[in-house]
Design a protein around this motif. Structure first.
Motif, mmCIF file in Angstrom:
data_model
loop_
_atom_site.group_PDB
_atom_site.id
_atom_site.type_symbol
_atom_site.label_atom_id
_atom_site.label_comp_id
_atom_site.label_asym_id
_atom_site.label_seq_id
_atom_site.Cartn_x
_atom_site.Cartn_y
_atom_site.Cartn_z
ATOM 1 N N ALA A 124 9.087 14.542 25.296
ATOM 2 C CA ALA A 124 8.595 13.495 26.344
ATOM 3 C C ALA A 124 8.073 12.368 25.615
ATOM 4 O O ALA A 124 7.616 12.339 24.420
ATOM 5 C CB ALA A 124 7.414 13.788 26.895
ATOM 6 N N GLY A 125 8.738 10.806 25.627
ATOM 7 C CA GLY A 125 8.547 9.753 25.255
ATOM 8 C C GLY A 125 8.778 9.464 23.499
ATOM 9 O O GLY A 125 8.487 8.845 23.259
ATOM 10 N N ALA A 126 9.942 10.434 23.663
ATOM 11 C CA ALA A 126 11.025 10.113 22.536
ATOM 12 C C ALA A 126 11.526 8.409 22.326
ATOM 13 O O ALA A 126 12.875 8.493 23.509
ATOM 14 C CB ALA A 126 11.782 11.252 21.730
ATOM 15 N N PRO A 127 11.375 7.430 21.617
ATOM 16 C CA PRO A 127 12.623 6.963 21.805
ATOM 17 C C PRO A 127 14.175 7.301 21.479
ATOM 18 O O PRO A 127 13.985 7.693 20.436
ATOM 19 C CB PRO A 127 11.859 5.887 20.742
ATOM 20 C CG PRO A 127 11.094 6.723 20.015
ATOM 21 C CD PRO A 127 10.849 7.707 20.585
ATOM 22 N N THR A 135 23.396 -3.396 22.640
ATOM 23 C CA THR A 135 22.370 -2.529 21.990
ATOM 24 C C THR A 135 21.286 -2.136 23.278
ATOM 25 O O THR A 135 20.889 -3.123 23.803
ATOM 26 C CB THR A 135 21.598 -2.904 21.040
ATOM 27 O OG1 THR A 135 22.527 -2.820 20.046
ATOM 28 C CG2 THR A 135 20.937 -2.463 20.812
ATOM 29 N N MET A 136 20.519 -0.933 22.950
ATOM 30 C CA MET A 136 19.822 -0.264 24.757
ATOM 31 C C MET A 136 18.884 0.543 24.025
ATOM 32 O O MET A 136 19.298 1.123 22.755
ATOM 33 C CB MET A 136 20.126 -0.275 26.048
ATOM 34 C CG MET A 136 21.429 -1.189 26.596
ATOM 35 S SD MET A 136 21.602 -1.177 28.319
ATOM 36 C CE MET A 136 19.814 0.001 28.896
ATOM 37 N N THR A 137 17.566 0.111 24.257
ATOM 38 C CA THR A 137 16.224 0.981 23.904
ATOM 39 C C THR A 137 16.209 1.747 25.050
ATOM 40 O O THR A 137 15.334 0.530 26.250
ATOM 41 C CB THR A 137 15.148 0.399 23.651
ATOM 42 O OG1 THR A 137 14.692 -0.161 23.698
ATOM 43 C CG2 THR A 137 16.184 -0.536 21.913
ATOM 44 N N THR A 138 15.459 3.152 25.189
ATOM 45 C CA THR A 138 14.794 3.572 26.041
ATOM 46 C C THR A 138 13.914 5.310 26.107
ATOM 47 O O THR A 138 13.559 5.032 24.357
ATOM 48 C CB THR A 138 15.379 4.503 27.334
ATOM 49 O OG1 THR A 138 14.727 4.493 28.109
ATOM 50 C CG2 THR A 138 16.402 5.034 26.668
ATOM 51 N N SER A 139 13.329 5.856 26.364
ATOM 52 C CA SER A 139 12.222 6.422 26.044
ATOM 53 C C SER A 139 12.526 7.471 26.883
ATOM 54 O O SER A 139 13.333 7.321 28.630
ATOM 55 C CB SER A 139 11.200 6.543 25.962
ATOM 56 O OG SER A 139 10.922 5.889 27.452
ATOM 57 N N THR A 140 12.562 9.079 26.398
ATOM 58 C CA THR A 140 13.089 10.456 27.271
ATOM 59 C C THR A 140 11.457 10.144 28.549
ATOM 60 O O THR A 140 10.215 10.072 28.073
ATOM 61 C CB THR A 140 12.714 11.618 26.453
ATOM 62 O OG1 THR A 140 11.811 11.294 25.734
ATOM 63 C CG2 THR A 140 13.908 11.077 25.386
ATOM 64 N N ASP A 141 11.696 11.305 29.532
ATOM 65 C CA ASP A 141 11.014 11.385 30.655
ATOM 66 C C ASP A 141 10.380 12.354 30.081
ATOM 67 O O ASP A 141 10.150 12.817 28.677
ATOM 68 C CB ASP A 141 11.610 11.495 31.932
ATOM 69 C CG ASP A 141 12.251 12.364 32.020
ATOM 70 O OD1 ASP A 141 12.328 13.498 31.273
ATOM 71 O OD2 ASP A 141 13.137 12.620 32.843
ATOM 72 N N ALA A 142 8.985 13.235 30.993
ATOM 73 C CA ALA A 142 8.711 13.930 30.973
ATOM 74 C C ALA A 142 8.976 15.559 30.257
ATOM 75 O O ALA A 142 8.607 16.173 29.763
ATOM 76 C CB ALA A 142 7.113 14.338 32.872
ATOM 77 N N SER A 143 10.394 15.351 30.599
ATOM 78 C CA SER A 143 11.213 16.824 30.825
ATOM 79 C C SER A 143 11.549 16.864 29.126
ATOM 80 O O SER A 143 13.282 17.200 28.481
ATOM 81 C CB SER A 143 11.523 16.761 31.957
ATOM 82 O OG SER A 143 11.209 17.400 32.224
ATOM 83 N N GLY A 144 12.184 15.549 28.446
ATOM 84 C CA GLY A 144 12.391 14.963 27.349
ATOM 85 C C GLY A 144 13.809 14.787 27.699
ATOM 86 O O GLY A 144 15.291 14.720 26.859
#
Length: 520
Positions: A124-127, A135-144
């Motif tokens: 969870a929360g991995a950039p 170019t885009m950035t996001t992060s993973t949800d609670a399940s990755g």
């Protein structure tokens, strides 16, 4: 002064003015594509114009900045703002336009899962950053899981790093996605342990758990926490101190293996002594040189020499006087003060005042910034009651050392499951010692399954023990005192500074008397 707008696809942009002691006022803008990390402007800052003068004689600036959408396509942003080509009060208006390349296009989807390469569990929360035609950035949800919609083309996808448990990023290159299509890419991150100081406990001396001047052979357990992502093994440590008058006689010990998220004490207590020449209030600085199978750590911590005193609340809020500088944010943010549940007297904060919390929530309640310069042995406390889906939904008490710009991945406390009533949580927080720009927040996350009532918080405090007066003093008289020889009080000046209170029988060469009168 700033102005914000969003295009028809939900991409947001902000136009604003920047200046400093070495920079004339300039106009810039930045943005966030739909699906990128919340609370950030990941799209690169761009310059509309750099000013070459400063305003004088007028105290107003930027009243009529505006950022609006062109109705012709609902994609083009028009930004208008003031600047000066020369110093004075005759300001100019600059008007410019820009747009996101993705607006109005048929996009493709890059999605996947970021996982722990040892346990295969989602992270969870991995950039996650995708680089290609855009170019885009996001992060993973609670399940990755992650998902971003992008302009069709070929992309490199990078996951991580996510400190402290995943310090090394991983990249998959050449991933192509077409208009209306989807490309799935799973990425594994190698977990590592990460050992940090948690707390320490002292025994011996007069039994008050505080290292006092004149006490010897004090035993200390130093509790280490593994806030990394995998088990730390083969742990050994050597304790030392740089504080004059303090000596360590038993300085080595092993530790048991420490699982990720767990903590443990040294197997053999460290032993140290404090000379009676050390003033009360002295900060005793310790260093723990730790070796492990996975690598070394240098861990610094401190204890104060002096008598035990109750902590003083440096910052306290019982939420009876309004918001008081607390702010909220994040995804599915419904934080508010409530009166239906409180510890004392009538108000508390709650993450979901209208009922149960929503699915896929990642919202937070942030404290005002707190200056702790010159304060040591900090602890954080509060009263909490909660109902969170066991094993899946969590609340984290987190800290920042830069006023909330970044948040340390090592939480102070974590809440899960159901509490039956209000309970106080108090956490030793040495990482906040002597910090000038501390922020704290309570962050709640939920998955897409079961929901519940959430968490309530009341009577929140940041505490520190007041320093006793800095002065030389002998150890207290105590039945636990050893019978080793004590120095005589040889002069009237010494006797006037403090009373000699050692039993006569413990003085060198003294003869015990039947009436046990104390030496004067």
């Amino acid at each position: 002064m700033p102005s914000i707008a969003a295009d028809k696809d939900g991409n947001a942009a902000v136009g604003y003015s920047v200046s400093s002691a070495s920079m004339f006022p300039a106009l810039r803008y930045a943005g966030r594509r739909l699906g990128e990390s919340l609370g950030q402007l990941p799209q690169n800052e761009a310059v509309l114009i750099n000013g070459t003068g400063s305003q004088t004689g007028i105290s107003r600036w930027g009243d009529y900045f505006s950022l609006t959408l062109d109705p012709a396509d609902d994609c083009t942003f028009w930004f208008a703002g003031e600047y000066l080509p020369v110093s004075g009060n005759n300001w100019y208006t600059r008007i410019g336009s820009f747009k996101f390349a993705a607006c109005g296009q048929t996009l493709g989807t890059l999605n996947g899962r970021v996982y722990n390469t040892v346990t295969n569990a989602g992270i969870a929360g991995a950039p996650v950053t995708v680089v290609g035609p855009e170019t885009m950035t996001t992060s993973t949800d609670a399940s990755g899981n992650y998902s971003v919609n992008v302009v069709p083309g070929t992309y490199d996808i990078t996951a991580g790093p996510l400190l402290p448990g995943y310090p090394t990023s991983a990249t998959v290159t050449g991933r192509t996605v077409g208009a209306g299509g989807a490309t799935t890419t799973d990425i594994g991150l190698a977990p590592v342990p990460h050992l940090v100081y948690n707390t320490s406990a002292i025994s011996g001396g007069n039994g008050n758990s505080v290292p006092e001047p004149g006490e010897s052979n004090l035993q200390m357990l130093v509790n280490l926490m593994n806030d990394g992502a995998t088990t730390s093994t083969g742990i050994n440590a050597v304790l030392s101190t740089s504080t004059a008058g303090v000596s360590v006689s038993q300085n080595t010990s092993a530790y048991p293996n420490i699982l990720a998220g767990a903590n443990a004490n040294n197997s053999t207590p460290y032993v140290f002594s404090v000379a009676d020449t050390v003033p009360c209030g002295t900060l005793i600085n310790f260093q723990l040189a730790v070796t492990s199978t996975q690598g070394p750590y240098t861990i610094n911590f401190s204890r104060m020499a002096g008598t035990s005193q109750p902590p003083t609340a440096y910052f306290f809020d019982n939420f009876e006087n309004g918001v008081n500088g607390w702010t909220t944010g994040g995804t599915q943010n419904f934080w508010a003060q409530v009166t239906n549940m409180s510890y004392s007297p009538t108000h508390a904060w709650h993450d979901s005042p209208s009922g149960v919390y929503p699915n896929n929530m990642n919202s937070w309640l942030k404290s005002p910034n707190i200056v702790l310069t010159g304060k040591t042995n900090i602890s954080v406390s509060g009263w909490f009651t909660h109902a969170l889906e066991s094993g899946y939904d969590y609340a984290y008490l987190e800290y920042s050392l830069d006023g909330g710009t970044t948040w340390n991945p090592s939480y102070l406390a974590r809440f899960n499951g159901v509490s039956q009533s209000w309970a106080q949580t108090a956490v030793a927080s040495p990482m906040l010692d002597n910090q000038a720009n501390v922020a704290l927040r309570l962050r709640v996350t939920s998955d897409s399954g079961v929901v519940a009532d959430g968490i309530y918080m009341d009577d929140f405090a940041v505490n520190y023990p007041p320093s006793p007066a800095s002065r030389r003093r002998p150890p207290r008289c105590s039945s636990a005192m050893s019978a080793q020889p004590r120095p005589r009080c040889p002069t009237a000046r010494w006797r006037l500074r403090w009373p000699c209170c050692w039993p006569l029988a413990q003085w060198p060469g003294a003869v015990a008397r039947s009436d046990s009168r104390a030496a004067t």
